[in-house]
Design a protein around this motif. Structure first.
Motif, PDB file in Angstrom:
ATOM      1  N   GLU A 151       0.822  -1.210   0.000  1.00  0.00           N
ATOM      2  CA  GLU A 151       0.000   0.000   0.000  1.00  0.00           C
ATOM      3  C   GLU A 151       0.858   1.263   0.000  1.00  0.00           C
ATOM      4  OE1 GLU A 151      -3.735   2.022   2.448  1.00  0.00           O
ATOM      5  OE2 GLU A 151      -2.877   0.100   3.100  1.00  0.00           O
ATOM      6  N   ASP A 152       1.869   1.323   0.853  1.00  0.00           N
ATOM      7  CA  ASP A 152       2.706   2.529   0.924  1.00  0.00           C
ATOM      8  C   ASP A 152       3.417   2.788  -0.397  1.00  0.00           C
ATOM      9  OD1 ASP A 152       1.924   2.891   3.527  1.00  0.00           O
ATOM     10  OD2 ASP A 152       3.761   2.065   4.406  1.00  0.00           O
ATOM     11  N   ALA A 153       3.992   1.748  -0.972  1.00  0.00           N
ATOM     12  CA  ALA A 153       4.696   1.904  -2.245  1.00  0.00           C
ATOM     13  C   ALA A 153       3.737   2.329  -3.342  1.00  0.00           C
ATOM     14  CB  ALA A 153       5.388   0.594  -2.625  1.00  0.00           C
ATOM     15  N   ALA A 154       2.550   1.706  -3.382  1.00  0.00           N
ATOM     16  CA  ALA A 154       1.581   2.045  -4.419  1.00  0.00           C
ATOM     17  C   ALA A 154       1.157   3.507  -4.321  1.00  0.00           C
ATOM     18  CB  ALA A 154       0.365   1.125  -4.307  1.00  0.00           C
ATOM     19  N   GLU A 155       0.903   3.977  -3.104  1.00  0.00           N
ATOM     20  CA  GLU A 155       0.488   5.370  -2.920  1.00  0.00           C
ATOM     21  C   GLU A 155       1.620   6.331  -3.276  1.00  0.00           C
ATOM     22  OE1 GLU A 155      -2.419   6.491  -2.360  1.00  0.00           O
ATOM     23  OE2 GLU A 155      -3.460   4.630  -1.872  1.00  0.00           O
ATOM     24  N   THR A 156       2.838   5.962  -2.908  1.00  0.00           N
ATOM     25  CA  THR A 156       3.980   6.831  -3.214  1.00  0.00           C
ATOM     26  C   THR A 156       4.216   6.918  -4.711  1.00  0.00           C
ATOM     27  OG1 THR A 156       5.041   6.297  -1.101  1.00  0.00           O
ATOM     28  CG2 THR A 156       6.451   7.178  -2.851  1.00  0.00           C
ATOM     29  N   ILE A 157       4.198   5.788  -5.392  1.00  0.00           N
ATOM     30  CA  ILE A 157       4.413   5.776  -6.844  1.00  0.00           C
ATOM     31  C   ILE A 157       3.325   6.571  -7.548  1.00  0.00           C
ATOM     32  CG2 ILE A 157       4.457   4.283  -8.896  1.00  0.00           C
ATOM     33  CD1 ILE A 157       5.542   2.057  -6.944  1.00  0.00           C
ATOM     34  N   HIS A 158       2.079   6.320  -7.175  1.00  0.00           N
ATOM     35  CA  HIS A 158       0.964   7.012  -7.822  1.00  0.00           C
ATOM     36  C   HIS A 158       1.016   8.510  -7.557  1.00  0.00           C
ATOM     37  CE1 HIS A 158      -3.276   8.284  -8.414  1.00  0.00           C
ATOM     38  NE2 HIS A 158      -3.225   7.412  -9.389  1.00  0.00           N
ATOM     39  N   GLY A 159       1.278   8.874  -6.315  1.00  0.00           N
ATOM     40  CA  GLY A 159       1.334  10.291  -5.979  1.00  0.00           C
ATOM     41  C   GLY A 159       2.453  11.020  -6.705  1.00  0.00           C
ATOM     42  N   ALA A 160       3.633  10.399  -6.762  1.00  0.00           N
ATOM     43  CA  ALA A 160       4.772  11.026  -7.444  1.00  0.00           C
ATOM     44  C   ALA A 160       4.484  11.180  -8.930  1.00  0.00           C
ATOM     45  CB  ALA A 160       6.033  10.199  -7.220  1.00  0.00           C
ATOM     46  N   TRP A 161       3.908  10.144  -9.537  1.00  0.00           N
ATOM     47  CA  TRP A 161       3.614  10.223 -10.976  1.00  0.00           C
ATOM     48  C   TRP A 161       2.592  11.315 -11.269  1.00  0.00           C
ATOM     49  CZ3 TRP A 161       6.008   6.963 -14.578  1.00  0.00           C
ATOM     50  CH2 TRP A 161       5.599   7.151 -15.906  1.00  0.00           C
ATOM     51  N   GLN A 162       1.555  11.366 -10.459  1.00  0.00           N
ATOM     52  CA  GLN A 162       0.523  12.372 -10.671  1.00  0.00           C
ATOM     53  C   GLN A 162       1.048  13.788 -10.447  1.00  0.00           C
ATOM     54  OE1 GLN A 162      -2.645  11.723 -11.887  1.00  0.00           O
ATOM     55  NE2 GLN A 162      -1.696   9.715 -12.208  1.00  0.00           N
ATOM     56  N   ASP A 163       2.075  13.916  -9.616  1.00  0.00           N
ATOM     57  CA  ASP A 163       2.700  15.221  -9.394  1.00  0.00           C
ATOM     58  C   ASP A 163       3.711  15.580 -10.475  1.00  0.00           C
ATOM     59  OD1 ASP A 163       1.234  15.600  -7.089  1.00  0.00           O
ATOM     60  OD2 ASP A 163       2.824  14.888  -5.742  1.00  0.00           O
ATOM     61  N   GLY A 164       3.917  14.691 -11.422  1.00  0.00           N
ATOM     62  CA  GLY A 164       4.858  14.937 -12.498  1.00  0.00           C
ATOM     63  C   GLY A 164       6.289  14.557 -12.176  1.00  0.00           C
ATOM     64  N   ASP A 165       6.505  13.922 -11.017  1.00  0.00           N
ATOM     65  CA  ASP A 165       7.859  13.530 -10.607  1.00  0.00           C
ATOM     66  C   ASP A 165       8.090  12.078 -11.027  1.00  0.00           C
ATOM     67  OD1 ASP A 165      10.308  13.128  -9.454  1.00  0.00           O
ATOM     68  OD2 ASP A 165       9.753  13.925  -7.489  1.00  0.00           O
ATOM     69  N   ARG A 166       8.337  11.875 -12.318  1.00  0.00           N
ATOM     70  CA  ARG A 166       8.509  10.533 -12.842  1.00  0.00           C
ATOM     71  C   ARG A 166       9.730   9.834 -12.235  1.00  0.00           C
ATOM     72  NH1 ARG A 166       4.164  12.391 -14.512  1.00  0.00           N
ATOM     73  NH2 ARG A 166       3.470  12.306 -16.686  1.00  0.00           N
ATOM     74  N   GLU A 167      10.785  10.578 -12.006  1.00  0.00           N
ATOM     75  CA  GLU A 167      12.012   9.989 -11.465  1.00  0.00           C
ATOM     76  C   GLU A 167      11.763   9.398 -10.080  1.00  0.00           C
ATOM     77  OE1 GLU A 167      16.593  11.360 -10.340  1.00  0.00           O
ATOM     78  OE2 GLU A 167      15.380  12.570 -11.723  1.00  0.00           O
TER      79      GLU A 167
END
Length: 333
Positions: free
Chosen positions: A255-271
């Motif tokens: 859950e933590d990894a999924a939320e972090t990945i999704h949040g970063a991608w949606q914020d435009g922080d692909r890296e």
């Protein structure tokens, strides 16, 4: 023995001929079937018709076409035509997809996905029977439809995709097969229990429901390069393809990894999104590294109870050289 199939790439191919060429190579290497998903690239019907024309023995199938952009009657016609074109090698994979595709790309309301999937399976089967179709469902309404040609022989089997408990239960109850996508081994085993429950509700044997496990693979001499491509692939799906993949990964203990990945991608922080795909998560969801490592990982998944076929898929950024190396590395022995 677990079958070995190929999930053709939807990206990074210069031409339709290149996509078909991957299918031809899969046939040469002894793979059982090639699947083609329909997203935002080339349409599945034209692609599979071309592939059927240029191959002789390998099975062909959709994995998946969505149940919103085509009517049930049209999908039945399509399945009948592709069965004819392929000489009996076609298998229909369908499913609701998700709001990002259905609402964002096709402009359709994403409502009642499970009911729609069930009714599509039932209505398409009626079309393929060759009899007149008078289907009066809550979603599907078809009256007075009948194929003008003889019904296909054999009748194409119908698979559906599913990630949540109820969707997989539906597959067990009504479909000929289930396509499992974005699962860890433990996650698959949890959902396979749902499939068995669905099969029981439908007075069926779960072993009669053909389960295809989609596994992202990348096999290169440079292990780090292979893993980087697979990591980017997973980050894109978890972060950029709506919330279905995020939620599926979260349900499987990440859950933590999924939320972090999704949040970063949606914020435009692909890296940051890519970096948040840990080695543990990468190895749980994919087979990436040297050819020997990938072969071992594929064999491990193939040995899981309930998996009838492994569908080798490729990172979305993989070029033809990467695809060819991976195909050869995990080809059936």
């Amino acid at each position: 023995m677990t079958a070995r199939t190929v999930h053709l790439p939807v990206a990074a191919q210069d031409s339709l001929s290149d996509v078909v060429g991957i299918g031809e190579r899969a046939e040469e290497l002894g793979y059982d079937r090639v699947w083609f998903p329909e997203t935002w690239g080339r349409d599945a019907v034209t692609t599979l018709a071309a592939l059927a024309d240029r191959t002789d023995t390998i099975g062909v199938g959709t994995s998946i076409v969505n149940t919103y952009s085509r009517s049930a009657a049209l999908l039945g016609q399509t399945a009948a035509t592709l069965q004819e074109q392929s000489g009996g090698r076609f298998r229909l994979g369908l499913g609701p997809s998700g709001p990002a595709v259905v609402e964002g790309w096709h402009g359709q309301e994403f409502g009642n996905p499970l009911k729609r999937t069930r009714e599509y399976v039932e209505a398409v089967r009626q079309v393929l029977s060759g009899e007149q179709v008078d289907y009066d469902g809550d979603v599907v309404q078809t009256r007075g439809f009948r194929l003008r040609q003889d019904p296909p022989e054999p009748v194409p089997e119908i698979d559906i995709t599913g990630m949540g408990p109820k969707a997989v239960e539906l597959a067990g109850r009504f479909a000929d097969g289930w396509h499992a996508l974005m699962f860890t081994q433990a996650g698959f085993e949890d959902r396979y229990a749902d499939l068995r429950r669905g099969a029981s509700l439908g007075n069926r044997d779960a072993e009669d429901v053909h389960t295809t496990f989609m596994l992202p693979c990348c096999a290169l001499p440079d292990s780090d390069a292979a893993r980087d491509l697979a990591r980017q692939h997973l980050a894109f799906y978890v972060g950029g393809m709506g919330t279905f993949y995020r939620d599926a990964v979260a349900r499987q203990g990440y859950e933590d990894a999924a939320e972090t990945i999704h949040g970063a991608w949606q914020d435009g922080d692909r890296e940051r999104a890519v970096a948040s795909v840990s080695d543990d998560l990468l190895d749980a969801l994919a087979a990436a590294g040297t050819p020997e490592t990938v072969r071992q990982r594929v064999a491990k998944f193939a040995a899981v109870d309930g998996i009838d076929a492994i569908a080798v898929s490729f990172p979305r950024a993989a070029d033809r050289e990467v695809i060819d190396q991976t195909l050869a590395a995990v080809a059936p022995e």
